[in-house]
Motif scaffolding. Structure first.
Motif, PDB file in Angstrom:
ATOM      1  N   ASP A 277       0.731  -1.251  -0.169  1.00 25.10           N
ATOM      2  CA  ASP A 277       0.057   0.172   0.056  1.00 25.10           C
ATOM      3  C   ASP A 277       0.796   1.207  -0.077  1.00 25.10           C
ATOM      4  O   ASP A 277       2.241   1.182   0.291  1.00 25.10           O
TER       5      ASP A 277
ATOM      6  N   LEU B  74      -3.841   6.956  -9.936  1.00 26.52           N
ATOM      7  CA  LEU B  74      -4.181   5.991  -8.720  1.00 26.52           C
ATOM      8  C   LEU B  74      -4.807   4.942  -9.412  1.00 26.52           C
ATOM      9  O   LEU B  74      -4.792   3.666  -8.731  1.00 26.52           O
ATOM     10  N   LYS B  75      -5.715   4.835 -10.336  1.00 24.24           N
ATOM     11  CA  LYS B  75      -6.588   3.660 -10.835  1.00 24.24           C
ATOM     12  C   LYS B  75      -5.610   2.746 -11.728  1.00 24.24           C
ATOM     13  O   LYS B  75      -5.997   1.698 -11.934  1.00 24.24           O
TER      14      LYS B  75
ATOM     15  N   ASN C  81      -9.850   2.957  -4.355  1.00 20.02           N
ATOM     16  CA  ASN C  81      -8.768   2.472  -3.657  1.00 20.02           C
ATOM     17  C   ASN C  81      -7.943   3.379  -2.957  1.00 20.02           C
ATOM     18  O   ASN C  81      -6.963   3.264  -2.742  1.00 20.02           O
ATOM     19  N   TRP C  82      -8.595   4.490  -2.433  1.00 24.02           N
ATOM     20  CA  TRP C  82      -7.995   5.482  -1.685  1.00 24.02           C
ATOM     21  C   TRP C  82      -8.830   5.984  -0.548  1.00 24.02           C
ATOM     22  O   TRP C  82     -10.133   5.550  -0.489  1.00 24.02           O
TER      23      TRP C  82
ATOM     24  N   PHE D 102      -4.386   3.334  -1.312  1.00 22.49           N
ATOM     25  CA  PHE D 102      -3.291   4.708  -1.369  1.00 22.49           C
ATOM     26  C   PHE D 102      -4.265   5.363  -0.050  1.00 22.49           C
ATOM     27  O   PHE D 102      -5.464   5.876  -0.055  1.00 22.49           O
TER      28      PHE D 102
ATOM     29  N   TYR E 128      -3.331   1.388 -10.446  1.00 24.93           N
ATOM     30  CA  TYR E 128      -2.764   0.428  -9.380  1.00 24.93           C
ATOM     31  C   TYR E 128      -3.976  -0.156  -8.458  1.00 24.93           C
ATOM     32  O   TYR E 128      -4.045   0.083  -7.364  1.00 24.93           O
TER      33      TYR E 128
ATOM     34  N   LEU F 120      -4.129   9.089   1.354  1.00 27.17           N
ATOM     35  CA  LEU F 120      -4.032  10.380   0.626  1.00 27.17           C
ATOM     36  C   LEU F 120      -3.832  11.193   1.733  1.00 27.17           C
ATOM     37  O   LEU F 120      -4.780  11.792   2.306  1.00 27.17           O
TER      38      LEU F 120
ATOM     39  N   TYR G   2     -13.773   8.494 -10.092  1.00 24.25           N
ATOM     40  CA  TYR G   2     -13.851   7.264  -9.972  1.00 24.25           C
ATOM     41  C   TYR G   2     -15.375   6.696 -10.374  1.00 24.25           C
ATOM     42  O   TYR G   2     -15.468   5.660 -10.865  1.00 24.25           O
TER      43      TYR G   2
END
Length: 382
Positions: A102, A134-135, A187-188, A142, A137, A144, A179
């Motif tokens: 991560d 970010l997308k 994923n954040w 993440f 991965y 932030l 997103y």
């Protein structure tokens, strides 16, 4: 239900919802520090020599106005930084057996003019570019840290509380909408990080209300803190003062954020942690700041590894253990500040030291035992 039991129930319910069951260790905060923790050498076919506990995540930084350090390497005097390099590194992937690390991503925005422009929409394209990165991965989570250490005296652009809040909200909203538009699973997580520094209060000679910077419940996933000073230690220079500003410790300020987080039903991340003022390689402590203990870099006191451990690490780990129901992520800075221009005197104005665990054999052993025996290191499978 008693007040104490009610708080624990709320905390347990929240953490179950976030699927965070134990402390997660992150290591940072530049590329060299990360590689050195594992003892990865690029010229030896990625062989590793240390048996340190494998962290769940790593720490890096970027600038929201330029996204420097995100896809290309940058160095502003604090070591090389490139999120893409770290996430794509073949040696790290091999060491982690292809289970993705991560990423705790510090998002710098401490520039008043550009921050106002961001609020006005001038940097929406950059925020969308960050989202698209970010997308790439999807298996990486993440964290932030938007406008980290918002209350620090050194972050002048955040003194306008309202502007900081609107900027935080705008970054969050644009990421979310990006997103949603692409129907991409999120994923954040957003982290709202205070500096929790007694030195900051002494510099300003006032006690601030961290809630003045709070972006709102729907915008904050984690509350964050920094931990650099030794536990309950008060400013040595002001031991006889009756001013309450000088009677605040690292632990008391960290606890303040924990109470705030519990009230907001948020888990906590220790976003930055290192034994400031100590050198693990030289086995000594020096003055940190004239606001705290004296002329920075002077007053050297030789210490044994056990003394360093008992002064800084013991209260640090005890605090985490005592509050393990709410502290879910701990990011340790494992680097030699003494060789980095940003952190060396006189430029830095404060003394930092050398926090590399591997710099001392005994400290390495105690670190291994502490992390391995008391933390459950959960790393998700791809």
């Amino acid at each position: 239900m008693s007040h104490k039991r009610k708080i624990l129930f709320i905390a347990f319910s929240l953490f179950f919802h976030l699927n965070l069951k134990a402390q997660s260790l992150f290591i940072g905060q530049d590329e060299e520090a990360i590689y050195d923790y594992f003892h990865i050498e690029k010229n030896d076919e990625c062989l590793t020599y240390r048996s340190f506990p494998l962290p769940v995540g790593l720490t890096q930084y970027t600038d929201i106005f330029t996204l420097e350090g995100l896809k290309s390497q940058t160095n502003k005097g604090a070591g090389n930084n490139c999120v893409k390099n770290v996430l794509d590194d073949a040696c790290l992937k091999r060491y982690a057996k292809n289970v993705p690390f991560d990423m705790a991503l510090g998002i710098w925005m401490n520039d008043a003019t550009n921050l106002q422009n961001l609020v006005n929409g001038a940097y929406d394209a950059k925020i969308n570019e960050l989202a698209d990165f970010l997308k790439n991965y999807p298996k990486v989570k993440f964290y932030l840290r938007i406008g980290y250490e918002f209350d620090g005296n050194w972050n002048k652009a955040y003194e306008d509380r309202r502007r900081y809040i609107v900027a935080f909200q705008r970054i969050h909203d644009i990421l979310r909408m990006n997103y949603e538009k692409s129907q991409t699973p999120r994923n954040w997580l957003s982290v709202w990080q205070a500096c929790t520094s007694p030195i900051d209060d002494i510099m300003e000679n006032k006690i601030e209300n961290i809630g003045d910077w709070y972006p709102g419940d729907k915008y904050v996933d984690f509350c964050g803190i920094s931990w650099y000073l030794a536990g309950t230690k008060l400013a040595p220079k002001y031991t006889n003062s009756t001013n309450l500003v000088y009677k605040r410790s690292q632990k008391s300020l960290a606890s303040e954020m924990l109470y705030y987080a519990i009230n907001k039903k948020k888990p906590v991340m220790i976003c930055e942690a290192a034994p400031q003022g100590y050198s693990l390689s030289g086995l000594y402590r020096k003055n940190i700041s004239p606001y705290w203990d004296g002329v920075a870099g002077e007053g050297m006191v030789k210490l044994t590894p056990l003394q360093i451990w008992n002064e800084w690490y013991k209260p640090f780990f005890e605090f985490i253990e005592k509050n393990k129901q709410i502290i879910k992520v701990v990011a340790y800075i494992n680097q030699n500040f003494d060789v980095q221009p940003m952190f060396t005197l006189p430029t830095s104005g404060t003394y930092w030291g050398d926090s590399r665990i591997q710099a001392n054999d005994k400290m390495s052993i105690w670190w291994n035992e502490m992390i391995t025996n008391t933390w459950t290191m959960e790393r998700k499978q791809p």
